[in-house]
Design a protein around this motif. Structure first.
Motif, PDB file in Angstrom:
ATOM      1  N   VAL A  20       0.802  -1.600   0.200  1.00  8.52           N
ATOM      2  CA  VAL A  20      -0.019  -0.349  -0.172  1.00  8.52           C
ATOM      3  C   VAL A  20       1.032   1.023   0.312  1.00  8.52           C
ATOM      4  CG1 VAL A  20      -0.066  -0.160   2.371  1.00  8.52           C
ATOM      5  CG2 VAL A  20      -2.043   1.188   0.829  1.00  8.52           C
ATOM      6  N   ILE A  21       0.790   2.365  -0.721  1.00  9.64           N
ATOM      7  CA  ILE A  21       0.956   3.581  -0.722  1.00  9.64           C
ATOM      8  C   ILE A  21       0.046   4.625  -0.543  1.00  9.64           C
ATOM      9  CG2 ILE A  21       2.416   5.223  -1.663  1.00  9.64           C
ATOM     10  CD1 ILE A  21       3.614   2.810  -3.714  1.00  9.64           C
ATOM     11  N   ASP A  22       0.199   5.196   0.528  1.00 10.51           N
ATOM     12  CA  ASP A  22      -0.359   6.353   0.938  1.00 10.51           C
ATOM     13  C   ASP A  22       0.095   7.770   0.492  1.00 10.51           C
ATOM     14  OD1 ASP A  22      -2.122   8.459   2.366  1.00 10.51           O
ATOM     15  OD2 ASP A  22      -0.662   7.883   4.281  1.00 10.51           O
ATOM     16  N   ILE A  23      -1.129   8.177  -0.317  1.00  7.38           N
ATOM     17  CA  ILE A  23      -0.605   9.941  -1.184  1.00  7.38           C
ATOM     18  C   ILE A  23      -1.115  10.552  -0.494  1.00  7.38           C
ATOM     19  CG2 ILE A  23      -0.146  11.041  -3.216  1.00  7.38           C
ATOM     20  CD1 ILE A  23       0.365   8.630  -4.648  1.00  7.38           C
ATOM     21  N   PRO A  24      -0.810  11.401   0.726  1.00  7.95           N
ATOM     22  CA  PRO A  24      -1.297  12.495   1.218  1.00  7.95           C
ATOM     23  C   PRO A  24      -1.511  13.706   0.334  1.00  7.95           C
ATOM     24  CG  PRO A  24       0.525  11.933   2.071  1.00  7.95           C
ATOM     25  CD  PRO A  24       0.905  11.429   1.306  1.00  7.95           C
ATOM     26  N   THR A  25      -1.023  14.577  -0.217  1.00  3.83           N
ATOM     27  CA  THR A  25      -1.182  15.536  -1.637  1.00  3.83           C
ATOM     28  C   THR A  25      -0.246  15.140  -2.534  1.00  3.83           C
ATOM     29  OG1 THR A  25      -1.218  18.057  -1.071  1.00  3.83           O
ATOM     30  CG2 THR A  25       0.658  16.613  -0.477  1.00  3.83           C
ATOM     31  N   PHE A  26      -0.586  16.240  -3.657  1.00  5.32           N
ATOM     32  CA  PHE A  26       0.162  16.067  -4.810  1.00  5.32           C
ATOM     33  C   PHE A  26       1.537  16.842  -4.451  1.00  5.32           C
ATOM     34  CE2 PHE A  26      -2.957  13.146  -6.180  1.00  5.32           C
ATOM     35  CZ  PHE A  26      -3.003  12.522  -6.982  1.00  5.32           C
ATOM     36  N   TYR A  27       2.536  16.598  -4.384  1.00  2.00           N
ATOM     37  CA  TYR A  27       3.298  17.803  -3.747  1.00  2.00           C
ATOM     38  C   TYR A  27       4.458  17.983  -4.669  1.00  2.00           C
ATOM     39  CZ  TYR A  27       5.437  13.532  -2.079  1.00  2.00           C
ATOM     40  OH  TYR A  27       5.995  12.537  -1.405  1.00  2.00           O
ATOM     41  N   MET A  28       4.399  18.329  -4.628  1.00  7.47           N
ATOM     42  CA  MET A  28       6.324  19.066  -5.520  1.00  7.47           C
ATOM     43  C   MET A  28       7.459  20.016  -5.599  1.00  7.47           C
ATOM     44  SD  MET A  28       7.444  20.015  -9.754  1.00  7.47           S
ATOM     45  CE  MET A  28       8.621  19.818  -9.653  1.00  7.47           C
ATOM     46  N   ASN A  29       8.438  19.953  -4.873  1.00  6.69           N
ATOM     47  CA  ASN A  29       9.668  21.561  -3.996  1.00  6.69           C
ATOM     48  C   ASN A  29       9.670  22.034  -5.340  1.00  6.69           C
ATOM     49  OD1 ASN A  29      11.344  22.771  -3.225  1.00  6.69           O
ATOM     50  ND2 ASN A  29      12.010  21.173  -1.337  1.00  6.69           N
ATOM     51  N   PHE A  30       8.843  23.667  -5.795  1.00  5.11           N
ATOM     52  CA  PHE A  30       9.636  23.654  -7.275  1.00  5.11           C
ATOM     53  C   PHE A  30      10.913  23.983  -6.529  1.00  5.11           C
ATOM     54  CE2 PHE A  30       4.632  23.057  -7.762  1.00  5.11           C
ATOM     55  CZ  PHE A  30       4.794  23.223  -8.670  1.00  5.11           C
ATOM     56  N   GLU A  31      11.003  25.259  -5.598  1.00  4.15           N
ATOM     57  CA  GLU A  31      11.520  25.690  -5.270  1.00  4.15           C
ATOM     58  C   GLU A  31      13.260  24.778  -5.602  1.00  4.15           C
ATOM     59  OE1 GLU A  31      13.971  28.509  -1.520  1.00  4.15           O
ATOM     60  OE2 GLU A  31      12.461  27.606  -1.354  1.00  4.15           O
ATOM     61  N   ALA A  32      13.107  23.655  -5.032  1.00  2.69           N
ATOM     62  CA  ALA A  32      14.287  22.555  -5.117  1.00  2.69           C
ATOM     63  C   ALA A  32      14.551  22.829  -6.699  1.00  2.69           C
ATOM     64  CB  ALA A  32      14.427  21.193  -4.180  1.00  2.69           C
ATOM     65  N   TYR A  33      13.354  22.076  -7.653  1.00  6.38           N
ATOM     66  CA  TYR A  33      13.353  22.034  -8.717  1.00  6.38           C
ATOM     67  C   TYR A  33      14.032  23.195  -9.437  1.00  6.38           C
ATOM     68  CZ  TYR A  33      11.021  20.790 -13.414  1.00  6.38           C
ATOM     69  OH  TYR A  33      11.253  21.052 -14.973  1.00  6.38           O
ATOM     70  N   GLN A  34      13.489  24.385  -9.514  1.00  2.00           N
ATOM     71  CA  GLN A  34      14.748  25.466 -10.237  1.00  2.00           C
ATOM     72  C   GLN A  34      15.720  25.480  -9.998  1.00  2.00           C
ATOM     73  OE1 GLN A  34      11.255  28.493  -8.582  1.00  2.00           O
ATOM     74  NE2 GLN A  34       9.543  27.850 -10.439  1.00  2.00           N
ATOM     75  N   LYS A  35      15.872  25.215  -8.661  1.00  2.00           N
ATOM     76  CA  LYS A  35      17.077  25.483  -8.372  1.00  2.00           C
ATOM     77  C   LYS A  35      18.318  24.367  -9.405  1.00  2.00           C
ATOM     78  CE  LYS A  35      16.912  27.908  -4.328  1.00  2.00           C
ATOM     79  NZ  LYS A  35      17.354  27.724  -2.822  1.00  2.00           N
ATOM     80  N   GLY A  36      17.668  23.226  -9.433  1.00  2.00           N
ATOM     81  CA  GLY A  36      18.452  22.329 -10.024  1.00  2.00           C
ATOM     82  C   GLY A  36      18.836  21.666  -9.543  1.00  2.00           C
ATOM     83  N   ASP A  37      17.975  20.885  -8.688  1.00  2.00           N
ATOM     84  CA  ASP A  37      18.736  20.329  -7.041  1.00  2.00           C
ATOM     85  C   ASP A  37      18.050  18.833  -8.141  1.00  2.00           C
ATOM     86  OD1 ASP A  37      18.870  18.193  -5.753  1.00  2.00           O
ATOM     87  OD2 ASP A  37      17.667  19.876  -4.042  1.00  2.00           O
TER      88      ASP A  37
END
Length: 703
Positions: free
Chosen positions: A364-381
């Motif tokens: 079972v995979i519990d997914i509480p919300t659809f999230y994304m760390n936009f700040e880290a993504y934009q910094k190229g992390d």
């Protein structure tokens, strides 16, 4: 559904009353429109006409509907205006369209000011009644009060209004006395409430009046289109940043109460575990020993200010539980915290289900919300966190554990990032469309797609409930349309519209500009995603969900998008449903849930309540006995010791406890054996797997 403390800005005037100054004369200064508001109303009407998804002209017909909605926003319980007032206002019914297009607000303010006058008169009269030692409240006479006055008429005259308000006072005093307060204590609390409301009347501004007027108009287009005053626009920006330090609750106005709409996953309230959707906040206290401040009748944003506070501090709430089995208000102590991304991260568990002679190992995979760390993504992390990246890693771990199938748990998932919903779908299906979006000009885009070969191909199930919304509905709908897995639970929220923020010459407008459609062509709007196999739910769809809102956009269909079909789910459902119903009939947890549901339905159907103290006490006693019997039947069936009496049950449930310095719960681990919904979903998935000859999905030709 946006994750925010401030969700709905559809105000009622009754919720514009808060404690700021001392009561004084029975008059308030008349409010007048400003030049900025006159420009803003013209701008707002133009944008609604040109940009809103719902194509409707602001004409005499809509002006007439607006007139009714405006009066409802001001006086939803129909207990302040008199029939003579409403009859006098009828001359304005078909004039608002012409007025607003010209920036004229005088008639709207005239209605608003009359309402203020009626409120001041009534509140001062009520306070005088409570202060008068000669006033008697007879709690021995058998009489009742109508709970829902939506279809009632306004009082014909002052005498009729006096009679109605005497019943209101009795009802409020009685509710307080049933929560173990004396009559005098109850009168003191009630007097403070009305004095606070009276004080606030003298502090109102034209902006508060303008917000009521504009949101009475925007709600006629759809419930998610709102006017934001400059101050509320700033609060909206704060809430959307997810840096808000508070309790993590989505709140909305409900007549004179502030109601909990939903809880932010991973937030302090959700972790603490006592605050529930549809609970109504009665009073708020700061710190472990601060005095409770009654907030009935306060404006939504002012209630939010009391709840919001520095990280690590304590706030205490007195709430009127939505649970009809609760016989008194409850106090909840919550430590304010900032919601952290890791608290919302997906997590997994493995458990076994025995079906007949076979044992299935399930993930079972519990997914509480659809999230994304936009700040880290934009910094190229390269290690930025997102739902899809986390689930991808969890799938690899479950594959190593050689599970037979996986349940994707989306219960209470209010949505989040739309791209994440599409990319998550990509993990389970081969390249193809995921969702269609239709704009107000009827153009349809299918840009959100699955691009890569599926990562996981074994059977899956998707577990949903009424609070699964928006991005959750897109994922569940795509899995159902592809025939990729079996969808289990209760019908989802039905939030299938897209909003955008636009600037006005004064304030901002959150406007609905598009709708989501599944690849089958069905909209997720209003109807939601209907599960293949239903589970009982304690959430009333008439109270929670898109269909519970006035003027919600309708469900409709567009052309389907060509897509693959994996399993023929309908072929397997008859045998699955038969086994499912047999289990429900004998499962102690679901027997208990069904009995709870019966009580909930009875409470919702109740139109009147008694104002006789002994009658109410007897009703409370009978309910407590009924709850004790239900609980003990469940415990006996599970081999546990029954409670001796209701007091023992209440203590065990935490009903008489209030922590002074609460230890906030850690993110709860998945425990299938303590979760009847998850266990039954496991049995259903096992039945599904058992009917499939080969564990790997066979892809059919495009349809």
């Amino acid at each position: 559904m946006q994750i925010a403390v401030v969700r709905s800005l559809k105000f009622t005037l009754f919720s514009l009353l808060i404690s700021l100054a001392l009561p004084g004369l029975a008059t308030v200064a008349e409010l007048k429109p400003t030049a900025e508001q006159s420009k803003a109303v013209v701008d707002l009407v133009e944008k609604l006409n040109k940009e809103h998804y719902r194509d409707q002209e602001f004409n005499d017909a809509l002006s007439s509907r607006y007139f009714d909605e405006y009066l409802k926003s001001l006086d939803s319980a129909k207990n302040f205006f008199l029939q003579t007032d409403v009859a006098e206002f009828e001359k304005y019914r078909k004039t608002f369209d012409d007025d607003y297009k010209k920036g004229q607000l005088d008639n709207s303010f005239a209605i608003y000011n009359r309402f203020n006058k009626r409120m001041v008169e009534r509140l001062e009269k009520v306070i005088k009644t409570l202060d008068d030692p000669k006033t008697k409240f007879d709690f021995d006479v058998e009489e009742s009060i109508v709970i829902d006055r939506e279809k009632a008429v306004w009082p014909a005259n002052a005498a009729e209004a006096d009679k109605l308000w005497h019943q209101y006072l009795k009802s409020n005093l009685l509710n307080s006395m049933l929560s173990d307060k004396t009559l005098e204590e109850s009168k003191t609390t009630l007097r403070k409430r009305y004095a606070n409301q009276l004080r606030r009347l003298k502090q109102q501004t034209p902006e508060e009046a303008f917000s009521v007027m504009m949101n009475s108009l925007t709600t006629l287009y759809d419930p998610h289109t709102n006017y934001l005053s400059p101050e509320n626009a700033e609060n909206f920006d704060i809430s959307m940043s997810l840096e808000l330090q508070g309790i993590g609750a989505v709140l909305q106005s409900d007549e004179d109460y502030t109601k909990v709409s939903s809880l932010v996953v991973g937030g302090p309230a959700q972790k603490q575990g006592q605050l529930k959707p549809n609970d109504k906040i009665v009073s708020i206290a700061q710190g472990a020993d601060g005095e409770f401040i009654d907030v009935v009748g306060w404006r939504l944003d002012e209630v939010v200010k009391l709840i919001r506070g520095p990280k690590g501090t304590i706030v205490r709430l007195e709430v009127m539980p939505a649970d009809p089995t609760a016989t008194a208000n409850k106090q909840i102590t919550i430590k304010r915290e900032t919601v952290k991304l890791e608290d919302q991260a997906a997590k997994k568990a493995v458990f076994e289900i025995k079906n007949g002679d076979s044992t299935f190992k399930l993930g079972v995979i519990d997914i509480p919300t659809f999230y994304m760390n936009f700040e880290a993504y934009q910094k190229g992390d390269p290690n930025y966190k997102s739902t899809t990246r986390d689930v991808y890693n969890l799938l690899n771990e479950l594959n190593k554990e050689k599970v037979d199938g996986i349940i994707i748990d989306l219960r209470d998932n209010g949505g989040g990032s739309l791209p994440e919903a599409a990319m998550l779908t990509d993990l389970f299906v081969d390249p193809g469309p995921v969702v269609q979006i239709r704009q107000s000009d009827d153009t349809v885009s299918r840009n959100y797609r699955a691009y890569q070969p599926a990562v996981y191909r074994a059977p899956i199930a998707v577990l949903i409930n009424r609070l699964s919304a928006s991005a959750s509905e897109i994922f569940a709908g795509a899995i159902q349309d592809y025939g990729r897995g079996i969808v289990i639970g209760s019908t989802t929220f039905g939030k299938g519209s897209v909003q955008n923020l636009v600037d006005l010459k004064h304030g901002r407008l959150k406007i609905t500009e598009a709708k989501f459609y599944r690849i089958s062509g069905d909209s997720t709007q209003h109807r939601g995603v209907i599960p293949d196999v239903k589970l009982p739910s304690l959430l009333d769809p008439d109270q929670i969900g898109e269909s519970s809102y006035d003027n919600a956009l309708p469900w409709d269909r567009i052309h389907p998008a060509p897509h693959q079909n994996y399993y023929n789910i309908s072929k397997y459902l008859p045998r699955i449903e038969t086994a499912h119903q047999e289990r429900l009939a004998h499962d102690p947890d679901f027997i208990y849930l069904n009995k709870q549901s019966e009580i909930f339905k009875e409470a919702s159907a109740k139109k009147e309540v008694s104002l006789r103290l002994e009658t109410r006490k007897e009703e409370q006693k009978q309910l407590e006995a009924r709850m004790l019997k239900m609980e003990n039947e469940l415990r006996t069936a599970k081999g546990e010791k029954p409670y001796a009496d209701y007091a023992a049950l209440k203590k065990a449930k935490g009903g008489d406890e209030s922590e002074e310095e609460p230890e906030q719960e850690k993110s709860k681990e998945i425990n299938p054996k303590e979760d009847p919904y998850l266990m039954e979903a496991g049995h259903i998935l096992a039945d599904f797997i058992g009917q499939i000859k080969h564990p790997e999905t066979k892809v059919a030709q495009q349809q």
